[in-house]
Design an enzyme around this catalytic site. Structure first.
Site, PDB file in Angstrom:
ATOM      1  N   PHE A   2       6.676  -1.463  37.436  1.00 31.53           N
ATOM      2  CA  PHE A   2       6.445  -2.628  38.281  1.00 31.53           C
ATOM      3  C   PHE A   2       7.540  -3.656  38.023  1.00 31.53           C
ATOM      4  O   PHE A   2       7.738  -4.101  36.882  1.00 31.53           O
ATOM      5  CB  PHE A   2       5.071  -3.234  37.990  1.00 31.53           C
ATOM      6  CG  PHE A   2       3.940  -2.291  38.335  1.00 31.53           C
ATOM      7  CD1 PHE A   2       3.328  -2.349  39.577  1.00 31.53           C
ATOM      8  CD2 PHE A   2       3.507  -1.331  37.420  1.00 31.53           C
ATOM      9  CE1 PHE A   2       2.303  -1.472  39.910  1.00 31.53           C
ATOM     10  CE2 PHE A   2       2.482  -0.449  37.743  1.00 31.53           C
ATOM     11  CZ  PHE A   2       1.881  -0.512  38.993  1.00 31.53           C
TER      12      PHE A   2
ATOM     13  N   VAL B 153       5.031  -2.715  33.157  1.00 29.67           N
ATOM     14  CA  VAL B 153       5.431  -3.965  33.781  1.00 29.67           C
ATOM     15  C   VAL B 153       6.703  -4.453  33.090  1.00 29.67           C
ATOM     16  O   VAL B 153       6.758  -4.510  31.861  1.00 29.67           O
ATOM     17  CB  VAL B 153       4.303  -5.018  33.611  1.00 29.67           C
ATOM     18  CG1 VAL B 153       4.742  -6.369  34.148  1.00 29.67           C
ATOM     19  CG2 VAL B 153       3.031  -4.547  34.295  1.00 29.67           C
ATOM     20  N   CYS B 154       7.723  -4.794  33.860  1.00 31.09           N
ATOM     21  CA  CYS B 154       8.983  -5.276  33.268  1.00 31.09           C
ATOM     22  C   CYS B 154       8.766  -6.609  32.549  1.00 31.09           C
ATOM     23  O   CYS B 154       8.228  -7.554  33.120  1.00 31.09           O
ATOM     24  CB  CYS B 154      10.032  -5.477  34.353  1.00 31.09           C
ATOM     25  SG  CYS B 154      11.466  -6.403  33.759  1.00 31.09           S
ATOM     26  N   VAL B 155       9.209  -6.678  31.319  1.00 30.10           N
ATOM     27  CA  VAL B 155       8.945  -7.880  30.504  1.00 30.10           C
ATOM     28  C   VAL B 155       9.647  -9.117  31.057  1.00 30.10           C
ATOM     29  O   VAL B 155       9.028 -10.193  31.141  1.00 30.10           O
ATOM     30  CB  VAL B 155       9.306  -7.641  29.016  1.00 30.10           C
ATOM     31  CG1 VAL B 155      10.780  -7.302  28.809  1.00 30.10           C
ATOM     32  CG2 VAL B 155       8.936  -8.850  28.169  1.00 30.10           C
TER      33      VAL B 155
ATOM     34  N   ALA C   9       7.948 -10.166  34.156  1.00 32.18           N
ATOM     35  CA  ALA C   9       6.598 -10.636  33.819  1.00 32.18           C
ATOM     36  C   ALA C   9       6.635 -12.038  33.235  1.00 32.18           C
ATOM     37  O   ALA C   9       5.803 -12.893  33.569  1.00 32.18           O
ATOM     38  CB  ALA C   9       5.938  -9.670  32.841  1.00 32.18           C
TER      39      ALA C   9
END
Lengths: 130, 135
Positions: free
Chosen positions: A39, A77-79, A82
């Site tokens: 994501f 989820v991409c940090v 995010a």
């Protein structure tokens, strides 16, 4: 076939997320392997457990969590994306001194390297979004 | 992961207005650590990403255009820009930032990273790639 999925849009503004969800379900039913769902951009907003859509509407975040639970999917989820958009897990909560977290079950926050790895390891990277 | 694949990042969006261009560049920079055969394509409004003299002061958001100049240091030196997309926007190579890299196989000679290709050539580059990352 070994597939990875990239979701670039949030859950309701854009149909990309629900299309990705339907595609992932169909691919699993057809016997394909899903190496990872990544994501990115506003797609990280699929990973909050706090969405509460009306009862007659689909809860897209919950649907991803349920699918992950049923098939052992790796939802990443991409940090960096995010952090910009306020998607927080316990580790990020601690690191950034936030007063809570909102990551949905089955999702994990990790780096962009996970997307590159998914591209390299999979036979196809299927991208959903504009 | 010992195998080397041909990765191509495809940039289709203007640098500002949406975050796709900036977050795409972040993927390219991280991806450089994977030691793959990397190239970057710029098509449609994506060609605006490489325009020189970008100024975001009026927008109040970060100007990240200088980051493209670092790509050469990351061994990302195959930047393909579509001729038709440039022409449709009234742009020429002179409107773009000069982006260079040092060729280690040629006594570190400084070379241009940007190559203008036709849409036909771009299609062939897509075809030759193992993985396309679309932004």
């Amino acid at each position: 076939m070994k597939l990875s999925i990239q979701v670039n849009e949030g859950p309701y503004n854009h149909e990309a997320s629900v299309s990705a969800l339907n595609y992932t379900k169909a691919a699993l039913e057809a016997g394909h392997e899903i190496f990872r769902v990544f994501f990115y951009h506003d797609g990280v907003n699929n990973g909050t457990r706090y969405t509460t859509p009306p009862q007659d509407d689909i809860n897209i975040a919950n649907s991803w969590s349920e699918l992950a639970d049923k098939h052992g999917l790796d939802l990443v989820v991409c940090v960096a994306a995010a952090q910009r958009r306020g998607i927080v897990d316990e580790g990020e909560q601690e690191r950034n001194g936030k007063d809570g977290n909102n990551i949905a079950p089955g999702f994990r926050i990790s780096g962009l390297g996970q997307l590159i790895e998914a591209g390299i390891q999979s036979e196809r990277l299927v991208v959903f979004g504009d | 992961m010992s195998e080397t694949k041909k990765l191509m990042y495809v940039n289709r969006k203007a640098p500002y207005g949406t975050i796709y261009a900036w977050e795409s560049l972040e993927v390219v920079l991280i991806g450089a650590a994977f030691e793959q055969d990397v190239s970057v394509a710029f098509v449609d409004d994506g060609v605006y990403q490489l325009c020189k003299d970008q100024d975001t002061t009026g927008l109040g958001i970060k100007n990240f255009s200088a980051t493209y100049k670092a790509l050469g240091d990351y061994d990302v030196n195959k930047l393909y820009i579509e001729k038709e997309s440039l022409e449709a926007r009234g742009l020429t190579l002179d409107d773009l930032m000069p982006l260079v890299y040092e060729d280690e196989d040629d006594d570190w000679a400084e070379k241009d990273s940007i190559k203008v290709v036709s849409s036909q050539e771009m299609a062939e580059l897509f075809e030759q790639s193992d993985v396309l990352f679309n932004f």
